[in-house]
Write an enzyme that holds these catalytic residues in place. Structure first.
Site, PDB file in Angstrom:
ATOM      1  N   GLY A 141       0.814  -1.215   0.000  1.00  0.00           N
ATOM      2  CA  GLY A 141       0.000   0.000   0.000  1.00  0.00           C
ATOM      3  C   GLY A 141       0.848   1.265   0.000  1.00  0.00           C
ATOM      4  O   GLY A 141       0.546   2.240  -0.686  1.00  0.00           O
ATOM      5  N   THR A 142       1.918   1.248   0.788  1.00  0.00           N
ATOM      6  CA  THR A 142       2.794   2.417   0.879  1.00  0.00           C
ATOM      7  C   THR A 142       3.364   2.759  -0.490  1.00  0.00           C
ATOM      8  O   THR A 142       3.371   3.917  -0.904  1.00  0.00           O
ATOM      9  CB  THR A 142       3.939   2.128   1.870  1.00  0.00           C
ATOM     10  OG1 THR A 142       3.363   1.842   3.150  1.00  0.00           O
ATOM     11  CG2 THR A 142       4.883   3.314   1.995  1.00  0.00           C
ATOM     12  N   ASN A 181      -7.876   4.398   8.787  1.00  0.00           N
ATOM     13  CA  ASN A 181      -7.429   3.170   9.439  1.00  0.00           C
ATOM     14  C   ASN A 181      -7.577   3.195  10.954  1.00  0.00           C
ATOM     15  O   ASN A 181      -7.723   2.165  11.579  1.00  0.00           O
ATOM     16  CB  ASN A 181      -5.974   2.883   9.064  1.00  0.00           C
ATOM     17  CG  ASN A 181      -5.096   4.107   9.129  1.00  0.00           C
ATOM     18  OD1 ASN A 181      -5.379   5.136   8.497  1.00  0.00           O
ATOM     19  ND2 ASN A 181      -4.035   4.035   9.902  1.00  0.00           N
ATOM     20  N   GLN A 232      -7.913   0.379   3.502  1.00  0.00           N
ATOM     21  CA  GLN A 232      -8.789  -0.133   4.564  1.00  0.00           C
ATOM     22  C   GLN A 232     -10.170  -0.544   4.072  1.00  0.00           C
ATOM     23  O   GLN A 232     -10.907  -1.206   4.809  1.00  0.00           O
ATOM     24  CB  GLN A 232      -8.930   0.907   5.683  1.00  0.00           C
ATOM     25  CG  GLN A 232      -7.655   1.123   6.494  1.00  0.00           C
ATOM     26  CD  GLN A 232      -7.311  -0.054   7.383  1.00  0.00           C
ATOM     27  OE1 GLN A 232      -8.175  -0.832   7.791  1.00  0.00           O
ATOM     28  NE2 GLN A 232      -6.036  -0.210   7.704  1.00  0.00           N
ATOM     29  N   SER A 270      -3.823  -2.927  -0.653  1.00  0.00           N
ATOM     30  CA  SER A 270      -2.754  -3.717  -0.057  1.00  0.00           C
ATOM     31  C   SER A 270      -3.276  -5.087   0.341  1.00  0.00           C
ATOM     32  O   SER A 270      -4.295  -5.200   1.026  1.00  0.00           O
ATOM     33  CB  SER A 270      -2.217  -2.979   1.175  1.00  0.00           C
ATOM     34  OG  SER A 270      -1.207  -3.739   1.786  1.00  0.00           O
ATOM     35  N   HIS A 318      -2.245  -7.477   2.368  1.00  0.00           N
ATOM     36  CA  HIS A 318      -2.242  -8.027   3.730  1.00  0.00           C
ATOM     37  C   HIS A 318      -3.369  -7.505   4.605  1.00  0.00           C
ATOM     38  O   HIS A 318      -3.548  -7.951   5.732  1.00  0.00           O
ATOM     39  CB  HIS A 318      -0.869  -7.837   4.401  1.00  0.00           C
ATOM     40  CG  HIS A 318      -0.542  -6.446   4.843  1.00  0.00           C
ATOM     41  ND1 HIS A 318      -0.682  -6.059   6.156  1.00  0.00           N
ATOM     42  CD2 HIS A 318      -0.055  -5.373   4.185  1.00  0.00           C
ATOM     43  CE1 HIS A 318      -0.277  -4.791   6.269  1.00  0.00           C
ATOM     44  NE2 HIS A 318       0.103  -4.353   5.086  1.00  0.00           N
ATOM     45  N   THR A 336      11.515  -7.471 -11.095  1.00  0.00           N
ATOM     46  CA  THR A 336      10.884  -8.771 -11.313  1.00  0.00           C
ATOM     47  C   THR A 336       9.711  -8.939 -10.359  1.00  0.00           C
ATOM     48  O   THR A 336       9.838  -8.691  -9.161  1.00  0.00           O
ATOM     49  CB  THR A 336      11.911  -9.907 -11.109  1.00  0.00           C
ATOM     50  OG1 THR A 336      12.929  -9.726 -12.089  1.00  0.00           O
ATOM     51  CG2 THR A 336      11.274 -11.280 -11.271  1.00  0.00           C
ATOM     52  N   CYS A 363       2.925   6.932  23.565  1.00  0.00           N
ATOM     53  CA  CYS A 363       3.833   6.032  24.268  1.00  0.00           C
ATOM     54  C   CYS A 363       4.069   4.749  23.488  1.00  0.00           C
ATOM     55  O   CYS A 363       5.074   4.089  23.673  1.00  0.00           O
ATOM     56  CB  CYS A 363       3.273   5.688  25.629  1.00  0.00           C
ATOM     57  SG  CYS A 363       3.152   7.133  26.672  1.00  0.00           S
TER      58      CYS A 363
END
Ligand SMILES: Cc1ncc(COP(=O)(O)O)c(C=O)c1O
Lengths: 127, 389
Positions: free
Chosen positions: B72-73, B153, B181, B201, B203, B239, B328
């Site tokens: 996707g990126t 997302n 998404q 994407s 995955h 490829t 965090c």
């Protein structure tokens, strides 16, 4: 990510809560940055930390360092407690991830904050 | 793995049928699809079959409008930089939003920094939805691209894609949407929605990681971002990752089957989880819209007075996986840019948890989660200086 020691202190934090008869309270952090640590100390006439409690809003590292700091300084003279560095706290916890080192700063800063306030009060009473 | 997995928006399990479809392309049909021999042609045919499946999944009219990428990126980068470089003599203005994935945001920032592009970042309301009026006002003579995600997302807000497509088409501006998404979750139709470029994407819909695609409407020129052997119609050299592409095709086929039924199932589970959290835990706040404007599997909740990473750690000890918008957990100092853009104060953003449901989740999983969650929240609140309950 975290060491076993950190997870132990996170899961079973020592000295959680507040002290009704605290004569020194230290607080650092703010909700914006995501960490707040508040320490309650009972210091006796010989400047010994008789008891200590904490409340913390923050991540696993913030909770674990708070817990560890209370354990390391309980029963110590305040002069000695003031020498506690963030590195020593991190070391006692078996290390912290690099991105979390600022958290260990907060707990020792809260301690210094509390002791400073206590000394100010004590001096004010003397004068 | 043992445990409860509520992080399908981060990535999904690869379905067994997909693994099975991929397997022979590692061991038996390993030819290079550019080779003329039978080994190569077998692989080339498999890629074309996958291309057709993906075209079907998103309503593209021609399979050759699908360009395979490394995820996707890469699809986002190819779309945004590729259009910007091809259009730079026409204009140097792009419109996007403040809540895009970093693949889009950082690609836009790259263009601002290195190619003198001007980027307008549309705001969102408290539900994470853009305002079409603001989009119209942002249009300029020199606008060459509108890039707005189909659904967010983090908070699952589904944007008015069709209306955006109409505005873009009417004004002769290319419309790219990051649909990572939504593809495989809800019906996506590039023709009806007047989409010119679309990123997806594998995955995120039970395919393998490291493979994705860009839909590029026929006739639109982009500058390739990878120089080399001219694969994928010269638009993406290198490829092809044949097994991964085959897996993506199989995942697309499976996603396309009973899409509406699955959408209904995960919407129901989503609403059940939201309802139970709101009923069984006090001082919570749903982030993102309710109902049809929300992605089927997305639940994003702020638990007041406590911080997200500490909630995640407690869940993780019980082998329950979720994610958080807290700083965090991200290694940066700021919490989720999406929640901040929605006007949530920092402390509420730090306390947000996303549970994303998908393949394999059932009502029983929600029962199991809700057996432990209230107690975890209460325990952390008792430790918090912000809480006096
Ligand atoms: C909206 C959105 N865009 C882009 C991406 C990046 O996709 P990939 O992980 O395939 O590079 C993701 C997932 O992380 C996403 O959720």
């Amino acid at each position: 990510m975290y060491s076993e020691k950190v997870m132990d202190h996170f899961q079973n934090p020592r000295n959680v809560g507040e002290l009704e008869d605290a004569n020194a309270v230290g607080e650092v952090g703010n909700p914006t940055c995501g960490d707040i640590i508040k320490l309650y100390l009972k210091i006796d006439d010989d400047d010994m930390i008789k008891d200590i409690r904490f409340r913390t809003f923050g991540c696993g590292a913030a909770v674990a360092t708070s817990s560890m700091v209370t354990e390391l300084v309980k029963g110590k003279k305040i002069d000695e407690a003031l020498t506690l560095s963030r590195d020593k706290v991190a070391e006692a916890l078996g290390g912290l991830p690099a991105t979390k080192m600022h958290c260990s700063n907060l707990a020792t800063e809260a301690l210094q904050d509390a002791i400073e306030e206590y000394r100010k009060d004590k001096n004010a009473k003397k004068n | 793995m043992e445990g409860l997995y509520f992080d399908h928006a981060a990535t999904t399990p690869v379905r067994p049928e997909v693994v099975e479809a991929m397997q022979p392309y590692f061991t038996d049909f390993y030819g290079n699809p550019s080779s003329v021999h039978a080994f190569g042609q077998k692989a080339a045919r498999a890629i074309e079959a996958a291309r057709e499946e993906i075209a079907r999944l998103i309503g593209a009219e021609r399979p050759e409008e699908i360009i395979f990428t490394g995820g996707g990126t890469e699809a986002d980068n190819l779309a945004i930089k590729g259009i910007a470089m091809a259009q730079k003599d026409k204009g140097k203005h792009i419109i996007t939003t403040t809540i895009e994935h970093h693949a889009v945001l950082h690609a836009c920032q790259f263009l601002e920094r290195h190619l003198d592009y001007d980027v307008s970042y549309l705001s969102v309301n408290e539900d994470g939805l853009i305002d079409l009026q603001e989009l119209k006002s942002a249009l300029r003579e020199d606008t060459v691209l509108i890039t707005i995600m189909s659904a967010n997302n983090e908070v699952g807000a589904i944007q008015p894609v069709r209306e955006i497509g109409e505005i873009a088409r009417k004004n002769n501006i290319y419309f790219h949407t990051d649909a990572v998404q939504t593809v495989g979750q809800i019906d996506v139709d590039v023709v009806q929605d007047k989409i010119d470029l679309l990123s997806l994407s594998a995955h995120k819909f039970n395919g393998p990681k490291g493979v994705g695609a860009l839909y590029l409407k026929k006739g639109i020129k982009i500058v390739p971002q990878m120089s080399g052997g001219a694969q994928e119609g010269r638009k993406r050299s290198g490829t092809e990752n044949v097994p991964a592409i085959v897996g993506m095709g199989e995942a697309a086929k499976l996603a396309n089957a009973n899409l509406e039924k699955k959408q209904a199932k995960y919407s129901r589970l989503r609403d059940l989880l939201i309802e139970r959290i709101e009923k069984e835990i006090p001082d919570v706040l749903l982030n993102g819209p309710r109902g049809d404007k929300r992605l089927p599997g997305n639940v994003n909740i702020t638990f007041r007075y406590i911080e997200g990473e500490s909630i995640l750690l407690n869940l993780d000890m019980l082998n329950i996986a979720a994610s958080t918008g807290s700083a965090c957990a991200s290694g940066s100092l700021d919490p989720s840019h999406v929640l901040l853009a929605m006007g949530r104060p920092h402390e509420l953003a730090h306390g947000s948890i996303r549970f994303s449901l998908g393949y394999g989740n059932s009502e029983e999983d929600i029962d199991k989660l809700m057996k432990d969650l209230p107690e975890i929240i209460q325990r952390l609140r008792n430790m918090s200086p912000l809480y006096d309950g």
